[in-house]
Design a protein around this motif. Structure first.
Motif, PDB file in Angstrom:
ATOM      1  N   ALA A 187       0.833  -1.208   0.000  1.00  0.00           N
ATOM      2  CA  ALA A 187       0.000   0.000   0.000  1.00  0.00           C
ATOM      3  C   ALA A 187       0.865   1.255   0.000  1.00  0.00           C
ATOM      4  O   ALA A 187       0.558   2.237  -0.688  1.00  0.00           O
ATOM      5  CB  ALA A 187      -0.937  -0.008   1.202  1.00  0.00           C
ATOM      6  N   ASP A 188       1.957   1.231   0.788  1.00  0.00           N
ATOM      7  CA  ASP A 188       2.888   2.371   0.768  1.00  0.00           C
ATOM      8  C   ASP A 188       3.505   2.533  -0.609  1.00  0.00           C
ATOM      9  O   ASP A 188       3.640   3.656  -1.124  1.00  0.00           O
ATOM     10  CB  ASP A 188       3.999   2.171   1.803  1.00  0.00           C
ATOM     11  CG  ASP A 188       3.512   2.286   3.232  1.00  0.00           C
ATOM     12  OD1 ASP A 188       2.780   3.230   3.543  1.00  0.00           O
ATOM     13  OD2 ASP A 188       3.874   1.414   4.040  1.00  0.00           O
ATOM     14  N   ALA A 189       3.872   1.419  -1.239  1.00  0.00           N
ATOM     15  CA  ALA A 189       4.481   1.476  -2.562  1.00  0.00           C
ATOM     16  C   ALA A 189       3.520   2.091  -3.577  1.00  0.00           C
ATOM     17  O   ALA A 189       3.922   2.913  -4.415  1.00  0.00           O
ATOM     18  CB  ALA A 189       4.890   0.065  -3.017  1.00  0.00           C
ATOM     19  N   GLU A 190       2.255   1.722  -3.501  1.00  0.00           N
ATOM     20  CA  GLU A 190       1.260   2.276  -4.425  1.00  0.00           C
ATOM     21  C   GLU A 190       1.110   3.777  -4.234  1.00  0.00           C
ATOM     22  O   GLU A 190       1.065   4.541  -5.207  1.00  0.00           O
ATOM     23  CB  GLU A 190      -0.083   1.585  -4.202  1.00  0.00           C
ATOM     24  CG  GLU A 190      -1.198   2.106  -5.087  1.00  0.00           C
ATOM     25  CD  GLU A 190      -2.547   1.484  -4.761  1.00  0.00           C
ATOM     26  OE1 GLU A 190      -3.566   2.032  -5.193  1.00  0.00           O
ATOM     27  OE2 GLU A 190      -2.571   0.455  -4.049  1.00  0.00           O
ATOM     28  N   ARG A 191       1.062   4.215  -2.973  1.00  0.00           N
ATOM     29  CA  ARG A 191       0.897   5.650  -2.714  1.00  0.00           C
ATOM     30  C   ARG A 191       2.143   6.426  -3.115  1.00  0.00           C
ATOM     31  O   ARG A 191       2.049   7.545  -3.652  1.00  0.00           O
ATOM     32  CB  ARG A 191       0.556   5.868  -1.238  1.00  0.00           C
ATOM     33  CG  ARG A 191      -0.852   5.422  -0.865  1.00  0.00           C
ATOM     34  CD  ARG A 191      -1.228   5.842   0.533  1.00  0.00           C
ATOM     35  NE  ARG A 191      -0.613   5.016   1.558  1.00  0.00           N
ATOM     36  CZ  ARG A 191      -1.198   3.964   2.127  1.00  0.00           C
ATOM     37  NH1 ARG A 191      -2.420   3.585   1.746  1.00  0.00           N
ATOM     38  NH2 ARG A 191      -0.590   3.284   3.066  1.00  0.00           N
ATOM     39  N   LEU A 192       3.321   5.869  -2.873  1.00  0.00           N
ATOM     40  CA  LEU A 192       4.561   6.534  -3.274  1.00  0.00           C
ATOM     41  C   LEU A 192       4.663   6.652  -4.797  1.00  0.00           C
ATOM     42  O   LEU A 192       5.114   7.668  -5.322  1.00  0.00           O
ATOM     43  CB  LEU A 192       5.761   5.776  -2.710  1.00  0.00           C
ATOM     44  CG  LEU A 192       5.968   5.908  -1.195  1.00  0.00           C
ATOM     45  CD1 LEU A 192       6.826   4.772  -0.662  1.00  0.00           C
ATOM     46  CD2 LEU A 192       6.591   7.255  -0.846  1.00  0.00           C
ATOM     47  N   ALA A 193       4.235   5.620  -5.500  1.00  0.00           N
ATOM     48  CA  ALA A 193       4.233   5.680  -6.964  1.00  0.00           C
ATOM     49  C   ALA A 193       3.267   6.747  -7.459  1.00  0.00           C
ATOM     50  O   ALA A 193       3.536   7.436  -8.457  1.00  0.00           O
ATOM     51  CB  ALA A 193       3.861   4.318  -7.547  1.00  0.00           C
TER      52      ALA A 193
END
Length: 417
Positions: A187-193
């Motif tokens: 989820a963090d990776a998706e938001r950072l992207a």
């Protein structure tokens, strides 16, 4: 470039407020006046250049960096180590943990010439930013000096994503200049992207890799000896407003365990002691070095760098910053030594860890100070449930280890060594 120029201009315009803020904080915590020039990009006297640079803004990030720094040192044993912070408490923590092996400095505020001077003075081999330290001028200075820069243990709440999207013209170019990003969760990776991050890998949370210092267990045993056989609730890293909610509920109890209050900010120690006394409770301080009297209701943890010792002395641990809408603090640490954990309704800073701990039976959620007291009483009356939570905490903290090594592998891969 135009957005970063406007951002830089805003820093210049806000300089009087920045200086006022530091002086205001110094009224309660004089350490804010120490190393003043470093904050503004001056007085750099590097002991060595070409080292590994780790930026950990305050205490939580500095402690989270411990297992990663250990793994980095194992991978690059001959490289000097530079560690930077933004707060006096973070710097003090770094001095205590790494003072013999690292150069400890403040990272300057994000003035263009200040961060360029920092990069020119230290010329790091590569830089590691812990969690969510997104400074556009710093990132640009690293890029311009061809210094690989990694954002690691990275997390981004939905609220923060919405905030960064409002300044997308400033943030997206900065994110694109990072060498790589190690996110805590998918989820963090998706938001950072979504805010412009590239080359993102999910590596987990380094906080699971933390090994409590053995001397903290010894100190904790000493604390327990001073306390005696009474059950102990440690309220860790409490924030302004929370202590009053806890104390108001605590004073209504007829048979009280010992309440150990450890405020997150040292400048508030005296105010919290006064607050507890104003509630009609008997208060002692850790700093008095005396045995805890049987009639004492509240033992104030007025010390720095001893949180694990308080955890070792505890029967139960409540995680501060969670009764107020502040996102909570690190519940992994007490769970890692088998302490049953209670958290309030606000846990967005550790959403993934809290979700896993609650699902696994390592933690219990409360919705108010009164509910905290009710659940503490219920748990202390149910040793079997306490034992089950303790075992679940050990299991939960062990199952998610390994992030530090994965981050080092990511860094080494992008550096080609």
């Amino acid at each position: 470039m135009i957005w970063r120029a406007l951002y830089s201009l805003l820093w210049w315009l806000l300089t009087p407020l920045v200086r006022y803020y530091l002086k205001k904080r110094a009224r309660k915590s004089p350490a804010y006046l120490d190393h003043w020039d470093e904050r503004f990009g001056k007085a750099f006297y590097p002991q060595q250049q070409g080292g590994i640079w780790v930026h950990a803004v305050s205490v939580g990030e500095t402690r989270a960096a411990m297992p990663l720094i250990r793994a980095l040192r194992q991978r690059w044993p001959d490289a000097p180590l530079l560690i930077t912070q933004m707060t006096p408490t973070g710097r003090a923590c770094a001095e205590a943990l790494y003072g013999r092996e690292a150069e400890i400095r403040y990272l300057p505020y994000d003035y263009p010439q200040a961060v360029r001077a920092f990069m020119a003075a230290y010329r790091p081999r590569f830089g590691v930013l812990m969690e969510t330290e997104l400074w556009p001028n710093l990132i640009a200075a690293a890029h311009d000096s061809q210094t690989p820069l990694f954002l690691v243990n990275a997390r981004l709440s939905e609220k923060s994503r919405r905030g960064y999207r409002r300044v997308a013209a400033l943030i997206r170019p900065a994110m694109a200049q990072l060498t790589a990003i190690a996110a805590q969760t998918p989820a963090d990776a998706e938001r950072l992207a979504d805010i412009g991050g590239r080359d993102i890998e999910v590596c987990g949370n380094t906080k699971y890799d933390f090994d409590p210092p053995a001397e903290q267990a010894v100190l904790g045993a000493g604390f327990k000896a001073r306390i005696g056989p009474r059950p102990v609730l440690v309220c860790a890293s409490t924030r302004e407003g929370e202590e009053n909610l806890i104390l108001q509920a605590w004073r209504e109890m007829t048979e009280r365990p010992l309440l150990v209050l450890v405020p997150r900010h040292p400048e508030r120690f005296s105010a919290v002691a006064a607050l507890a006394r104003s509630c009609g409770l008997v208060v002692q301080c850790r700093s008095d070095e005396l045995a805890v009297a049987p009639e004492t209701d509240v033992w104030l943890g007025d010390s720095m760098g001893e949180m694990f010792a308080y955890y070792h002395a505890a029967d139960l641990v409540f995680i501060g910053g969670s009764l107020m809408p502040l996102g909570g603090q690190n519940l992994i640490e007490p769970a890692s030594i088998g302490r049953p954990v209670l958290i309030g309704p606000s846990s967005y800073n550790f959403a993934d860890a809290c979700s896993k701990a609650l699902a696994g039976g390592a933690a219990l959620q409360v919705d108010s100070g009164t509910d905290l007291v009710v659940k503490v009483n219920e748990l202390l009356a149910d040793p079997e449930r306490m034992s089950a939570m303790s075992a679940a905490g050990l299991r939960f903290s062990q199952e998610h280890r390994g992030a530090s090594q994965r981050i080092v592998q990511l860094i080494a891969g992008r550096l080609g060594n």
